[in-house]
Design a protein around this motif. Sequence first.
Motif, PDB file in Angstrom:
ATOM      1  N   GLY A   1       0.791  -1.223   0.000  1.00 11.22           N
ATOM      2  CA  GLY A   1       0.000   0.000   0.000  1.00 11.22           C
ATOM      3  C   GLY A   1       0.821   1.269   0.000  1.00 11.22           C
ATOM      4  O   GLY A   1       0.273   2.361  -0.059  1.00 11.22           O
ATOM      5  N   PHE A   2       2.130   1.159   0.094  1.00  6.82           N
ATOM      6  CA  PHE A   2       3.015   2.324   0.100  1.00  6.82           C
ATOM      7  C   PHE A   2       3.962   2.311  -1.087  1.00  6.82           C
ATOM      8  O   PHE A   2       5.026   2.911  -1.049  1.00  6.82           O
ATOM      9  CB  PHE A   2       3.822   2.379   1.397  1.00  6.82           C
ATOM     10  N   GLY A   3       3.608   1.590  -2.142  1.00  7.21           N
ATOM     11  CA  GLY A   3       4.435   1.535  -3.335  1.00  7.21           C
ATOM     12  C   GLY A   3       5.470   0.432  -3.317  1.00  7.21           C
ATOM     13  O   GLY A   3       6.298   0.350  -4.207  1.00  7.21           O
ATOM     14  N   GLY A   4       5.442  -0.405  -2.334  1.00 13.66           N
ATOM     15  CA  GLY A   4       6.410  -1.497  -2.248  1.00 13.66           C
ATOM     16  C   GLY A   4       5.711  -2.840  -2.094  1.00 13.66           C
ATOM     17  O   GLY A   4       4.490  -2.944  -2.191  1.00 13.66           O
ATOM     18  N   ASN A   5       6.512  -3.842  -1.868  1.00 12.98           N
ATOM     19  CA  ASN A   5       5.983  -5.190  -1.686  1.00 12.98           C
ATOM     20  C   ASN A   5       6.427  -5.743  -0.341  1.00 12.98           C
ATOM     21  O   ASN A   5       7.497  -5.418   0.147  1.00 12.98           O
ATOM     22  CB  ASN A   5       6.474  -6.126  -2.792  1.00 12.98           C
ATOM     23  N   GLY A   6       5.595  -6.584   0.202  1.00 15.94           N
ATOM     24  CA  GLY A   6       5.933  -7.311   1.415  1.00 15.94           C
ATOM     25  C   GLY A   6       5.816  -8.802   1.146  1.00 15.94           C
ATOM     26  O   GLY A   6       5.340  -9.218   0.092  1.00 15.94           O
ATOM     27  N   ILE A   7       6.250  -9.597   2.079  1.00 15.93           N
ATOM     28  CA  ILE A   7       6.194 -11.047   1.927  1.00 15.93           C
ATOM     29  C   ILE A   7       5.270 -11.600   3.007  1.00 15.93           C
ATOM     30  O   ILE A   7       5.372 -11.233   4.172  1.00 15.93           O
ATOM     31  CB  ILE A   7       7.596 -11.672   2.042  1.00 15.93           C
ATOM     32  N   THR A   8       4.384 -12.481   2.588  1.00 15.82           N
ATOM     33  CA  THR A   8       3.478 -13.124   3.529  1.00 15.82           C
ATOM     34  C   THR A   8       3.392 -14.610   3.193  1.00 15.82           C
ATOM     35  O   THR A   8       3.785 -15.028   2.107  1.00 15.82           O
ATOM     36  CB  THR A   8       2.072 -12.481   3.477  1.00 15.82           C
ATOM     37  N   THR A   9       2.908 -15.386   4.138  1.00 11.16           N
ATOM     38  CA  THR A   9       2.722 -16.812   3.893  1.00 11.16           C
ATOM     39  C   THR A   9       1.229 -17.101   3.871  1.00 11.16           C
ATOM     40  O   THR A   9       0.461 -16.499   4.622  1.00 11.16           O
ATOM     41  CB  THR A   9       3.383 -17.662   4.993  1.00 11.16           C
ATOM     42  N   GLU A  10       0.845 -18.012   2.987  1.00 10.89           N
ATOM     43  CA  GLU A  10      -0.550 -18.388   2.899  1.00 10.89           C
ATOM     44  C   GLU A  10      -0.669 -19.902   2.845  1.00 10.89           C
ATOM     45  O   GLU A  10       0.179 -20.576   2.267  1.00 10.89           O
ATOM     46  CB  GLU A  10      -1.232 -17.752   1.693  1.00 10.89           C
ATOM     47  N   LEU A  11      -1.713 -20.400   3.460  1.00  7.19           N
ATOM     48  CA  LEU A  11      -1.977 -21.830   3.493  1.00  7.19           C
ATOM     49  C   LEU A  11      -2.564 -22.259   2.157  1.00  7.19           C
ATOM     50  O   LEU A  11      -3.578 -21.718   1.718  1.00  7.19           O
ATOM     51  CB  LEU A  11      -2.940 -22.161   4.636  1.00  7.19           C
TER      52      LEU A  11
END
Length: 134
Positions: free
Chosen positions: A21-31
């Motif tokens: 949401g701030f012009g970048g990317n984050g990393i998350t885990t999903e099942l």
Amino acid sequence: MRARKYTKKIELWQTTKVVDGFGGNGITTELITSTWCEIITLDKLYRDTDFGVTDTANTIVIRLRKRNDLTYNSLNQFFKYRGEKYLFQGTPINVGFEDREIQITLTRESVRGVNDISPIGGDVFPYTFPYQLA
């Protein structure tokens, strides 16, 4: 195939990029899914050198039904069993070339811990009791 062979529940997770949401990317885990499997623990006599496994303490082998809706990827996928994260060690093996059952060797993710704890200020005992009795 023996009835009620798969008695353990294991989860397949995937790491993905999400927009923060701030012009970048984050990393998350999903099942991705949770499935029933058979877990084979390795003893000290069993060494699977084909996949580079020489220490069997943190290694398990799982057998599960082959599913056409899943593609296993060792780059961004991992399994969770009893809250522990297990990484792929090699590629899935088609057991008996019957397209019915696959076998995957997994290694528990190493947890980095503190081996030695020392105080920041060095020896702090002389400063613990500033007033000495005469």
